[in-house]
Structures are given as structure tokens and as C-alpha cells.
Design a protein around this motif. Structure first.
Motif, PDB file in Angstrom:
ATOM      1  N   LEU A 213    -128.718  -4.820  10.248  1.00 55.95           N
ATOM      2  CA  LEU A 213    -129.480  -6.061  10.439  1.00 55.95           C
ATOM      3  C   LEU A 213    -128.485  -7.205  10.320  1.00 55.95           C
ATOM      4  CD1 LEU A 213    -132.064  -7.779  10.602  1.00 55.95           C
ATOM      5  CD2 LEU A 213    -132.288  -7.527   8.119  1.00 55.95           C
ATOM      6  N   ASN A 214    -128.329  -7.965  11.403  1.00 59.61           N
ATOM      7  CA  ASN A 214    -127.330  -9.030  11.361  1.00 59.61           C
ATOM      8  C   ASN A 214    -127.686 -10.047  10.276  1.00 59.61           C
ATOM      9  OD1 ASN A 214    -124.888 -10.064  12.426  1.00 59.61           O
ATOM     10  ND2 ASN A 214    -126.020 -11.690  13.451  1.00 59.61           N
ATOM     11  N   THR A 215    -126.674 -10.612   9.658  1.00 60.43           N
ATOM     12  CA  THR A 215    -126.906 -11.530   8.541  1.00 60.43           C
ATOM     13  C   THR A 215    -127.026 -12.973   9.027  1.00 60.43           C
ATOM     14  OG1 THR A 215    -124.563 -11.991   8.167  1.00 60.43           O
ATOM     15  CG2 THR A 215    -125.492 -10.037   7.077  1.00 60.43           C
ATOM     16  N   PRO A 216    -127.662 -13.814   8.238  1.00 65.38           N
ATOM     17  CA  PRO A 216    -127.765 -15.237   8.609  1.00 65.38           C
ATOM     18  C   PRO A 216    -126.387 -15.895   8.755  1.00 65.38           C
ATOM     19  CG  PRO A 216    -129.225 -14.728   6.768  1.00 65.38           C
ATOM     20  CD  PRO A 216    -128.379 -13.512   6.999  1.00 65.38           C
ATOM     21  N   HIS A 217    -125.446 -15.497   7.908  1.00 63.26           N
ATOM     22  CA  HIS A 217    -124.106 -16.090   8.012  1.00 63.26           C
ATOM     23  C   HIS A 217    -123.431 -15.678   9.314  1.00 63.26           C
ATOM     24  CE1 HIS A 217    -119.685 -16.223   7.269  1.00 63.26           C
ATOM     25  NE2 HIS A 217    -120.010 -17.402   6.791  1.00 63.26           N
TER      26      HIS A 217
ATOM     27  N   LEU B 225    -137.894  -1.782  15.015  1.00 59.69           N
ATOM     28  CA  LEU B 225    -138.604  -0.497  15.164  1.00 59.69           C
ATOM     29  C   LEU B 225    -139.623  -0.272  14.056  1.00 59.69           C
ATOM     30  CD1 LEU B 225    -135.536   1.699  16.126  1.00 59.69           C
ATOM     31  CD2 LEU B 225    -137.641   1.519  17.484  1.00 59.69           C
ATOM     32  N   THR B 226    -139.548  -1.046  12.997  1.00 60.19           N
ATOM     33  CA  THR B 226    -140.400  -0.785  11.835  1.00 60.19           C
ATOM     34  C   THR B 226    -141.082  -2.057  11.332  1.00 60.19           C
ATOM     35  OG1 THR B 226    -138.436  -1.068  10.425  1.00 60.19           O
ATOM     36  CG2 THR B 226    -139.064   1.198  11.009  1.00 60.19           C
ATOM     37  N   GLY B 227    -141.357  -2.961  12.242  1.00 63.42           N
ATOM     38  CA  GLY B 227    -142.096  -4.157  11.871  1.00 63.42           C
ATOM     39  C   GLY B 227    -141.399  -5.019  10.837  1.00 63.42           C
ATOM     40  N   GLY B 228    -140.068  -5.008  10.879  1.00 61.75           N
ATOM     41  CA  GLY B 228    -139.335  -5.898   9.977  1.00 61.75           C
ATOM     42  C   GLY B 228    -138.974  -5.274   8.647  1.00 61.75           C
ATOM     43  N   ASP B 229    -139.261  -4.003   8.470  1.00 57.72           N
ATOM     44  CA  ASP B 229    -139.007  -3.340   7.180  1.00 57.72           C
ATOM     45  C   ASP B 229    -137.656  -2.613   7.232  1.00 57.72           C
ATOM     46  OD1 ASP B 229    -138.907  -1.586   4.986  1.00 57.72           O
ATOM     47  OD2 ASP B 229    -141.081  -1.332   4.967  1.00 57.72           O
ATOM     48  N   LEU B 230    -136.659  -3.169   6.559  1.00 57.60           N
ATOM     49  CA  LEU B 230    -135.311  -2.595   6.629  1.00 57.60           C
ATOM     50  C   LEU B 230    -135.246  -1.245   5.924  1.00 57.60           C
ATOM     51  CD1 LEU B 230    -132.366  -2.985   7.561  1.00 57.60           C
ATOM     52  CD2 LEU B 230    -131.910  -4.124   5.375  1.00 57.60           C
TER      53      LEU B 230
ATOM     54  N   GLU C 246    -127.069  -2.109   2.598  1.00 56.95           N
ATOM     55  CA  GLU C 246    -127.718  -1.277   3.614  1.00 56.95           C
ATOM     56  C   GLU C 246    -127.453   0.199   3.346  1.00 56.95           C
ATOM     57  OE1 GLU C 246    -126.392  -2.721   7.417  1.00 56.95           O
ATOM     58  OE2 GLU C 246    -127.944  -4.283   7.451  1.00 56.95           O
ATOM     59  N   GLN C 247    -126.234   0.494   2.950  1.00 63.80           N
ATOM     60  CA  GLN C 247    -125.882   1.894   2.691  1.00 63.80           C
ATOM     61  C   GLN C 247    -126.832   2.516   1.671  1.00 63.80           C
ATOM     62  OE1 GLN C 247    -123.847   2.826  -0.451  1.00 63.80           O
ATOM     63  NE2 GLN C 247    -124.576   4.878   0.062  1.00 63.80           N
ATOM     64  N   ARG C 248    -127.191   1.750   0.665  1.00 65.84           N
ATOM     65  CA  ARG C 248    -128.076   2.297  -0.380  1.00 65.84           C
ATOM     66  C   ARG C 248    -129.453   2.656   0.172  1.00 65.84           C
ATOM     67  NH1 ARG C 248    -125.214  -1.669  -3.457  1.00 65.84           N
ATOM     68  NH2 ARG C 248    -126.837  -3.249  -3.156  1.00 65.84           N
ATOM     69  N   LEU C 249    -129.787   2.140   1.347  1.00 61.82           N
ATOM     70  CA  LEU C 249    -131.092   2.436   1.949  1.00 61.82           C
ATOM     71  C   LEU C 249    -131.035   3.613   2.916  1.00 61.82           C
ATOM     72  CD1 LEU C 249    -132.221  -1.252   2.675  1.00 61.82           C
ATOM     73  CD2 LEU C 249    -132.941   0.210   0.770  1.00 61.82           C
ATOM     74  N   VAL C 250    -129.832   4.135   3.167  1.00 61.03           N
ATOM     75  CA  VAL C 250    -129.685   5.258   4.102  1.00 61.03           C
ATOM     76  C   VAL C 250    -129.641   6.552   3.305  1.00 61.03           C
ATOM     77  CG1 VAL C 250    -128.261   6.301   5.899  1.00 61.03           C
ATOM     78  CG2 VAL C 250    -128.390   3.798   5.718  1.00 61.03           C
TER      79      VAL C 250
END
Lengths: 353, 353
Positions: free
Chosen positions: A172-176, A274-279, A309-313
Motif C-alpha cells: 500500500l503506497n504511503t502518503p509520503h 481487493l478487500t475494501g480497504g482492509d490491509l 506490512e511484513q507482520r501482516l503477511v
């Protein structure tokens, strides 16, 4: 159609152009005849289970993967794997604003539609299946925007990706990152020669491309790269000589609309569509064995963003690559870079998945 | 002479203009009638040993020091100290390209000479001595380019500086900072309305000033500032609203040549001009009790650069300020920022020196 010598086999070595037909795009519109430029290395085995897909980064092509990452002695070894490097849409080699001719003449230059990361992945999946008969990949690997595509592959097609190695990029691209990319785009579009995308030659936008290159000088490397004068390792004699002799010609050779097409795409990399905004839900879909590989000195894909992000994979591992080259460590110019990539990718490939 | 409503007491509150006479400049040329804009707080005691000098940063003025850093309850307490904030040359309030009139009319606009950090410090020393009779300072404190001036004071006039607090800045500007500053300058000079410095109004350079503001969006804060949406603490509803409602008007109000004058000066901050290029020798001259105070999330004055210099200052201490605001944490908008500054500066002021 603009002739630009950079986007030719003379500059890039041999590559194929393969059409995947009409590609309807996520943001509306379509590419009537979507041609993907690709280079392959090695042989697809009979079981068709030794295929590796390599995706390309902003401004990048298959060239650097061929020259730096792929070959005997590297983890990406053509003796063992069938490696397909697919140039992203809009990168100047695949279908892009400046080369849209024939069936694509209606989307040339400023008429080129918005392309998203998911459009690339959909096109690549079709290419691999229809052109090569590949249903499952041993590995998807890419850096930066290539990491965006890698994540999109693993989330969108979990059954087709056995292993994934996103290097120096996010799902997910970051705001920065969005802001940084905006300054890149503005460097180009602020050049009067850009003419809202209807320039006659990329050389008309030389000033804008030069400013764009300078921004890469600030963000692309690291503060330590400059302090330690790491450019000396590339045989330049001064910071100015390195900027003028390396970064400036690198970007000034490119097509402005190609860069803008990629930049817009980069800004919106987002697997959560793909998931309605749920990372968490998106990354939780991944079944590929995944090594997340940020570069420790990266100024705009910092380790903490990649680690979050890695912690969510599920079952993934964080493998931090050390390089004061920062994000452009991806160029592989530091002698310590490729051994780290090879060690991690080799271990990933050796992991049952 | 351009009338710009930003550089007036209506915007900045009361300040004095004090001339230090003709100022010959390190890089050649001179300012015939160098006027320094200053604001004072508190009373100089009879011993004249309670004076604190505050120096200003790029784009900054005395205003933010008055509004954020100085006052009852702060370490910079006018009940105890005589605090003099001196606006740097070229900042739009002190003698600057757009306000050079009278005796300075020969150096207006594009004719304005190059000014270095050391020119400011020489002018400030003369001001304090001749105008106020101050021979020794209890403290010199400044952030960013103010830190450059603080270091220059402590190195150039070691007997006159009892304590020094350089915040978020370096004694020797870094190569990375040089590049970042160059992009800031190029954002302005690439605007056709700039006309090589001979524009009729700063509004003619609105596009360039806007691009300049956007670069601050990328480098001025931190990746985490944007990720955590810290702008919500400033009562903005979106990243875009914050950029458009805060950064853009902040910089668009300013004078382009003033920013360019300061940027050129920032690029060349260098205390080693006093010691033939020897940084250790320069910082070794410092006798002031010094607290070096980088901000942990600063993207262009990273802690390691500040810490490397701190180790060369005899008896100094490293006091890292934590703020995801990054470099622009200096604005003091995070409620956790000023307590850290006050704690450290109060401790420094309480240290015998």
C-alpha cells in the motif's frame, strides 16, 4: 509515435513484444492492443514449475535485471529457472504513450489512459498463461514498483504464487511516497516544453527531466551515500560529475509521458482495493512464502513501513538489506548488495512452498 | 524595492531595524548599510551577563521564536534573560534583495551580493557590542540555519559564547543538504516569472514558490508524520488541505530572492573556513558549554551527522529531540516538542560556564 533511441534493442538488448490483446483498465478506458516487452532467461521445464516472474520498477526495464540480478552464480540462475522479466505498461518499452501506434493510436501521448498496478498484474497473468502456459510461479520478485506488483500478484492470485520477494517497496503506497512522486511529476509538467503531454521530442522537456533527476539525487540515495562519497566507487571524481554524468543522462534519455504514467501508477499502488480497504485482510490472503526485503537506508520506503506490512503477511520473514545507496541501492552498484539479495532469494527458493 | 505585506509589523509584530553600517562580505562585495531586524525580550542587567542571542532559520523570522520558544514558563524566560532575536541577512526583514533601498539601492534584487553565515555572525557581534554593549553571551541558540550561526559564533568568538545550543543543524553543511537546497533554489529559478531575480512582485513567482513548498512537504517532515496523519493535530482534515492550507501559503507569501539568498548561504555553512578545512580543529576551538540537539526524525540533518560533530566539541553533550515532525518539528506544533527543548535549554542555562 515518437522515436526515442533509448527505447530500442540498441540500448536495451534483445526483447520480445507480446500482445495480450485488449486490456480493460481498472480506472476506465482500455488499451486496444496491450503489448508487453519481455526478456526471458533459461528454459521452462516440462512440468512448467520452474518459472520466475520479475517485475520492473519506475524508470527501470528488464535491462538492469539482466545485467545485475540474473545469471550464473546468482540466485536467479537461468540454468535452473525460466525467468521472465516483464516491462511494466507505460515504461517506454511495453505499450506506452509515446509508442502507441496502430490499434493504439487513439491512446497516444496525452490520450493515454490511467494504468494501475493491478492492470499490469492482470496483463502479466494473461501473458504467462496464454503465451507460456504457466499457471503457477516458483517466485515473483521485483523492486520498488516491482514490489508493488509482487504484492499485487500474491494478494490477487494467491494460488499462483509459491514465493514472493518484494524488495524496497510496499503493498500500500504511503502518503509520503505520494508526495515525493508528486514532486517528480511536477518537475516534468512544469516544463513549458511538456505542452500537456503533446511535445514533439523528449528533448523538448530536457529541463523538466533534469529537475526530475535532481530530485532523485536528494531522495534516491541516502545522506550517508553522499557523505561517504560513495559515488567514487562508480569512478566519478566529484559529486557534480556523478550527478551530471550519471543521474542527469539516465533520466534525460527517457520519455516524459512514460515517467508520468508510471508515477501516477506508483502513487496508487494499493492491494486493499481487493478487500475494501482492509490491509490486514489483503495481506492475509497471501499464501506465498514471502521474504520482505527493504533497504536499510531507503529514504522513502523505510524499513518500518515495510516491516509493518511484513507482520501482516502469514509466515513471512523480514530480510533487511544493508546499503547506503538507499533506494537506488537497487541498481546493485555496491559490491555488498547483490550477495545479500542472492543469499536471501536463494534461501527463499530453497524453502518448500 | 518591492512592497510585500508579509515583511511588515502587521504580519510580524513589532521589531526594530538597527544598522550596523557598511558590512564587507566574506565572498566579496559589501552591504553599504546593513540593517538587522531584531526583537528583544526582557531587560539587560547591569552586569550585562544575562544576554541570549537567538539566530533564525531558513524562511524563519523572530516571530516563531516569540510565539513558541520565548516567554514565561519557557527556558527562554524574559523575566531572567535579555533575549535578542536577530533576523538573518536576506530573510526579508533584515537587509534583503527586495528591500534594498536608500544607500543599498545599488544591491537591490539580482544585484544583491552573496552572503555567508560568517557575515551574519560578524554583523551580529557588531550589533550586540556597539548597540547593546554586550561583550559576552550567556547562550547562543538557533535551529537549522540558526544552528549554523550558533556554531559559527562558538567557533569564531569562543570567548564571547558561554553556552551554545545548535538545534537541528550542522557546523559544516553536508553534501546531501547541498543537493536538497539546490532543488529548492531550482524550484524558484525555473519559474519564468522569476526573470533572473528581476520580477515585479513575488506573486509573479507563485508557481515556483508553490513547487518549493511541495519539496518541503517531502523533506521537511518525516515519513511517519504523514503516515500517522500528524497534520490532524493542526486541525486539518486531509493531507491535501494541510498542504494547501499550511505549507503553500506559508512559502508563497515570501520573497523569492530572499529565499534564494538564504539557500545559497545555507549551502555553504562551514566553520572550517576558520581552520583551513579542519573540522576537528574548528570545533575544538569551542569553549562554550554546548548541547547539540538534533531531531530524531530529521530527514536532512540526521542525528548521526549532528552526533559526529558533537563528538568533536569539547565537553559537549548530545541531546536528541524526539519528534515525528522531522526538521519542521522546529515549528513546535507537537505538544511534546517544547517541553524537550525547554528541559534541555534550562539545564544548559543552569550549567556553570
Amino acid at each position: 509515435m515518437i522515436d526515442n533511441p533509448f527505447y530500442t534493442p540498441e540500448f536495451h538488448g534483445e526483447y520480445e513484444l507480446v500482445s495480450v490483446g485488449a486490456l480493460d483498465l481498472a480506472d476506465g478506458g482500455s488499451i486496444p492492443d496491450c503489448r508487453l516487452a519481455l526478456a526471458t532467461f533459461g528454459e521452462l521445464n516440462a512440468a512448467k514449475d520452474n518459472a520466475i516472474l520479475v517485475t520492473t520498477w519506475y524508470s527501470g526495464t528488464h535491462q538492469i535485471w539482466r545485467d545485475v540480478y540474473i545469471g550464473a552464480g546468482h540466485a536467479l540462475d537461468p540454468e535452473r529457472y525460466f525467468i521472465v522479466v516483464v516491462n511494466q505498461i507505460g515504461n517506454g518499452l511495453s505499450t506506452s504513450p509515446h509508442n502507441a501506434d496502430g490499434a493504439n493510436s487513439g491512446i497516444a501521448m496525452s490520450a493515454f489512459p490511467r494504468v494501475r498496478i493491478e492492470d499490469d498484474v492482470v496483463a502479466q497473468e494473461r501473458l504467462l498463461r496464454e503465451h507460456f502456459g504457466i499457471e503457477r510461479l516458483a517466485l515473483v520478485v521485483g523492486g520498488s514498483m516491482g514490489a508493488q506488483q509482487t504484492y499485487e500478484w500474491a494478494v490477487r492470485f494467491p494460488d499462483k504464487v509459491r514465493r514472493a520477494a518484494p524488495i524496497a517497496g510496499t503493498a500500500l503506497n504511503t502518503p509520503h511516497d505520494f508526495l515525493y512522486t508528486e514532486t517528480l511529476m511536477e518537475a516534468i509538467t512544469s516544463d513549458a516544453g511538456w505542452k500537456d503531454g503533446e511535445y514533439a521530442s523528449h528533448e523538448d522537456v530536457a529541463d523538466g527531466l533534469g529537475r526530475h533527476a535532481r530530485l532523485w539525487g536528494v531522495m534516491g540515495f541516502s545522506t550517508e551515500f553522499w557523505k561517504q562519497e560513495a559515488w567514487r566507487g562508480l569512478d566519478f571524481e566529484s559529486q557534480r560529475a556523478f550527478l551530471d554524468g550519471f543521474l542527469q543522462p539516465y533520466f534525460r534519455a527517457m520519455d516524459p509521458n512514460a515517467l508520468l504514467t508510471m508515477a501516477w501508477k506508483w502513487q496508487r499502488g494499493d492491494v486493499t482495493r481487493l478487500t475494501g480497504g482492509d490491509l490486514g485482510a489483503a495481506l492475509g490472503r497471501i499464501t506465498a512464502k514471502t521474504f520482505v526485503m527493504p533497504i536499510d537506508e531507503d529514504m522513502f520506503f523505510p524499513v518500518r513501513d515495510c516491516a509493518a506490512e511484513q507482520r501482516l503477511v502469514p509466515g513471512s520473514e523480514l530480510r533487511v538489506v544493508e546499503d547506503i545507496g538507499g533506494h537506488l541501492g537497487l541498481f546493485g552498484t555496491a559490491p555488498t548488495y547483490m550477495p545479500q539479495i542472492d543469499r536471501n532469494v536463494a534461501e527463499l527458493l530453497a524453502t518448500p512452498a
